[in-house]
Design a protein around this motif. Structure first.
Motif, PDB file in Angstrom:
ATOM      1  N   ASP A  55       0.807  -1.216   0.000  1.00  0.00           N
ATOM      2  CA  ASP A  55       0.000   0.000   0.000  1.00  0.00           C
ATOM      3  C   ASP A  55       0.847   1.277   0.000  1.00  0.00           C
ATOM      4  OD1 ASP A  55       0.943  -0.426   2.553  1.00  0.00           O
ATOM      5  OD2 ASP A  55      -0.886   0.231   3.553  1.00  0.00           O
ATOM      6  N   ALA A  56       2.153   1.171  -0.239  1.00  0.00           N
ATOM      7  CA  ALA A  56       3.038   2.333  -0.239  1.00  0.00           C
ATOM      8  C   ALA A  56       2.777   3.213  -1.462  1.00  0.00           C
ATOM      9  CB  ALA A  56       4.495   1.882  -0.242  1.00  0.00           C
ATOM     10  N   ASP A  57       3.014   4.494  -1.319  1.00  0.00           N
ATOM     11  CA  ASP A  57       2.959   5.448  -2.425  1.00  0.00           C
ATOM     12  C   ASP A  57       4.245   5.224  -3.239  1.00  0.00           C
ATOM     13  OD1 ASP A  57       3.280   7.700  -4.069  1.00  0.00           O
ATOM     14  OD2 ASP A  57       2.326   9.027  -2.606  1.00  0.00           O
ATOM     15  N   LEU A  58       4.124   4.537  -4.360  1.00  0.00           N
ATOM     16  CA  LEU A  58       5.313   4.086  -5.083  1.00  0.00           C
ATOM     17  C   LEU A  58       6.139   5.219  -5.671  1.00  0.00           C
ATOM     18  CD1 LEU A  58       4.008   0.855  -6.823  1.00  0.00           C
ATOM     19  CD2 LEU A  58       5.273   1.098  -4.682  1.00  0.00           C
ATOM     20  N   VAL A  59       5.511   6.241  -6.213  1.00  0.00           N
ATOM     21  CA  VAL A  59       6.290   7.339  -6.789  1.00  0.00           C
ATOM     22  C   VAL A  59       7.066   8.066  -5.691  1.00  0.00           C
ATOM     23  CG1 VAL A  59       6.185   9.513  -8.074  1.00  0.00           C
ATOM     24  CG2 VAL A  59       4.719   7.599  -8.750  1.00  0.00           C
ATOM     25  N   LYS A  60       6.406   8.374  -4.602  1.00  0.00           N
ATOM     26  CA  LYS A  60       7.097   9.033  -3.479  1.00  0.00           C
ATOM     27  C   LYS A  60       8.204   8.137  -2.925  1.00  0.00           C
ATOM     28  CE  LYS A  60       6.363  11.299   0.971  1.00  0.00           C
ATOM     29  NZ  LYS A  60       7.754  11.184   1.257  1.00  0.00           N
ATOM     30  N   THR A  61       7.917   6.855  -2.801  1.00  0.00           N
ATOM     31  CA  THR A  61       8.921   5.919  -2.306  1.00  0.00           C
ATOM     32  C   THR A  61      10.131   5.875  -3.226  1.00  0.00           C
ATOM     33  OG1 THR A  61       7.237   4.579  -1.214  1.00  0.00           O
ATOM     34  CG2 THR A  61       9.343   3.507  -1.663  1.00  0.00           C
ATOM     35  N   ILE A  62       9.908   5.891  -4.538  1.00  0.00           N
ATOM     36  CA  ILE A  62      11.019   5.895  -5.494  1.00  0.00           C
ATOM     37  C   ILE A  62      11.910   7.114  -5.258  1.00  0.00           C
ATOM     38  CG2 ILE A  62      11.572   6.309  -7.936  1.00  0.00           C
ATOM     39  CD1 ILE A  62       9.290   4.305  -8.589  1.00  0.00           C
ATOM     40  N   PHE A  63      11.320   8.295  -5.170  1.00  0.00           N
ATOM     41  CA  PHE A  63      12.124   9.504  -4.966  1.00  0.00           C
ATOM     42  C   PHE A  63      12.832   9.478  -3.617  1.00  0.00           C
ATOM     43  CE2 PHE A  63       9.988  11.049  -8.674  1.00  0.00           C
ATOM     44  CZ  PHE A  63      10.859  11.972  -9.213  1.00  0.00           C
ATOM     45  N   ASP A  64      12.143   9.043  -2.578  1.00  0.00           N
ATOM     46  CA  ASP A  64      12.765   8.970  -1.250  1.00  0.00           C
ATOM     47  C   ASP A  64      13.942   8.003  -1.243  1.00  0.00           C
ATOM     48  OD1 ASP A  64      10.913  10.786  -0.290  1.00  0.00           O
ATOM     49  OD2 ASP A  64       9.685   9.273   0.730  1.00  0.00           O
ATOM     50  N   ARG A  65      13.758   6.855  -1.849  1.00  0.00           N
ATOM     51  CA  ARG A  65      14.832   5.848  -1.840  1.00  0.00           C
ATOM     52  C   ARG A  65      15.987   6.244  -2.755  1.00  0.00           C
ATOM     53  NH1 ARG A  65      12.284   0.243  -0.487  1.00  0.00           N
ATOM     54  NH2 ARG A  65      11.049   0.876   1.323  1.00  0.00           N
ATOM     55  N   LEU A  66      15.681   6.850  -3.901  1.00  0.00           N
ATOM     56  CA  LEU A  66      16.770   7.303  -4.770  1.00  0.00           C
ATOM     57  C   LEU A  66      17.602   8.386  -4.091  1.00  0.00           C
ATOM     58  CD1 LEU A  66      15.143   7.451  -8.326  1.00  0.00           C
ATOM     59  CD2 LEU A  66      16.820   5.793  -7.476  1.00  0.00           C
ATOM     60  N   ALA A  67      16.985   9.175  -3.231  1.00  0.00           N
ATOM     61  CA  ALA A  67      17.701  10.232  -2.515  1.00  0.00           C
ATOM     62  C   ALA A  67      18.578   9.692  -1.391  1.00  0.00           C
ATOM     63  CB  ALA A  67      16.710  11.252  -1.961  1.00  0.00           C
ATOM     64  N   SER A  68      18.427   8.427  -1.054  1.00  0.00           N
ATOM     65  CA  SER A  68      19.215   7.796   0.015  1.00  0.00           C
ATOM     66  C   SER A  68      19.853   6.522  -0.514  1.00  0.00           C
ATOM     67  CB  SER A  68      18.313   7.468   1.207  1.00  0.00           C
ATOM     68  OG  SER A  68      17.724   8.627   1.712  1.00  0.00           O
ATOM     69  N   PRO A  69      20.918   6.650  -1.299  1.00  0.00           N
ATOM     70  CA  PRO A  69      21.515   5.450  -1.908  1.00  0.00           C
ATOM     71  C   PRO A  69      22.171   4.534  -0.875  1.00  0.00           C
ATOM     72  CG  PRO A  69      22.910   7.354  -2.279  1.00  0.00           C
ATOM     73  CD  PRO A  69      21.652   7.857  -1.628  1.00  0.00           C
ATOM     74  N   PRO A  70      22.219   3.235  -1.186  1.00  0.00           N
ATOM     75  CA  PRO A  70      22.939   2.300  -0.313  1.00  0.00           C
ATOM     76  C   PRO A  70      24.428   2.644  -0.283  1.00  0.00           C
ATOM     77  CG  PRO A  70      21.607   1.134  -1.952  1.00  0.00           C
ATOM     78  CD  PRO A  70      21.593   2.576  -2.320  1.00  0.00           C
ATOM     79  N   ASN A  71      25.106   2.179   0.737  1.00  0.00           N
ATOM     80  CA  ASN A  71      26.551   2.407   0.859  1.00  0.00           C
ATOM     81  C   ASN A  71      27.272   1.954  -0.398  1.00  0.00           C
ATOM     82  OD1 ASN A  71      26.403   3.523   3.397  1.00  0.00           O
ATOM     83  ND2 ASN A  71      26.718   1.570   4.438  1.00  0.00           N
ATOM     84  N   GLY A  72      28.207   2.775  -0.850  1.00  0.00           N
ATOM     85  CA  GLY A  72      29.017   2.434  -2.014  1.00  0.00           C
ATOM     86  C   GLY A  72      28.403   2.863  -3.335  1.00  0.00           C
ATOM     87  N   LEU A  73      27.175   3.376  -3.312  1.00  0.00           N
ATOM     88  CA  LEU A  73      26.529   3.824  -4.546  1.00  0.00           C
ATOM     89  C   LEU A  73      26.211   5.310  -4.452  1.00  0.00           C
ATOM     90  CD1 LEU A  73      24.138   0.816  -5.191  1.00  0.00           C
ATOM     91  CD2 LEU A  73      26.359   1.280  -6.246  1.00  0.00           C
TER      92      LEU A  73
END
Length: 153
Positions: free
Chosen positions: A42-60
């Motif tokens: 039930d997550a807001d996928l577009v918002k989640t995409i932007f939020d996650r892209l703004a916080s890359p995993p270590n090394g990326l």
């Protein structure tokens, strides 16, 4: 044995209610790296995409700034993304183009029904995103569903 079965059922049920997103980050040589991450159904996928892209995993790396998404809406088979001008106004050409590539590649990978993406800045149409990338006509899936930074390889 009962505990193991119980834990397995919990993990399986979590997988059934979660959806996987494919997010595109960059390595040190600015080559794309896809990362799969689970999100709630039930997550807001577009918002989640932007939020996650703004916080890359270590090394990326990522060129998507925090809180850049102002709003978005779907119009038939198009996605209109309204960005805050402030976070993108400081981009140089490299940052601007990789931002566009990351966002488009990730959206097209996760939304099969989207044929084009259009960008607005603070609710208004612009000729260029910040300095160089032309955003007047939007971005079509058939060109941007792969990683075109360097063209065809």
């Amino acid at each position: 044995m009962k505990r193991l079965l119980f834990v397995a059922l919990i993990v399986l049920s979590m997988q059934l209610v979660a959806r996987q997103l494919v997010l595109f980050y960059l390595d040190d040589t600015l080559e794309p790296v896809s990362v799969r991450q689970n999100v709630d159904e039930d997550a807001d996928l577009v918002k989640t995409i932007f939020d996650r892209l703004a916080s890359p995993p270590n090394g990326l790396k990522s060129f998507v700034p925090k809180d850049v998404l102002r709003a978005y809406f779907f119009v038939e088979s198009c996605l209109v993304v309204d960005l805050r001008r402030g976070p993108v106004s400081v981009f140089d050409f490299t940052q601007e183009r990789f931002f566009v590539h990351q966002v488009l590649r990730t959206i097209f990978e996760n939304f099969s029904g989207i044929d084009a993406v259009y960008f607005l800045l603070d609710g208004s149409r612009r000729d260029v995103l910040t300095k160089m990338v032309d955003v007047r006509f939007g971005f079509a899936r058939h060109f941007w569903s792969r990683w075109p930074v360097e063209g065809e390889r």
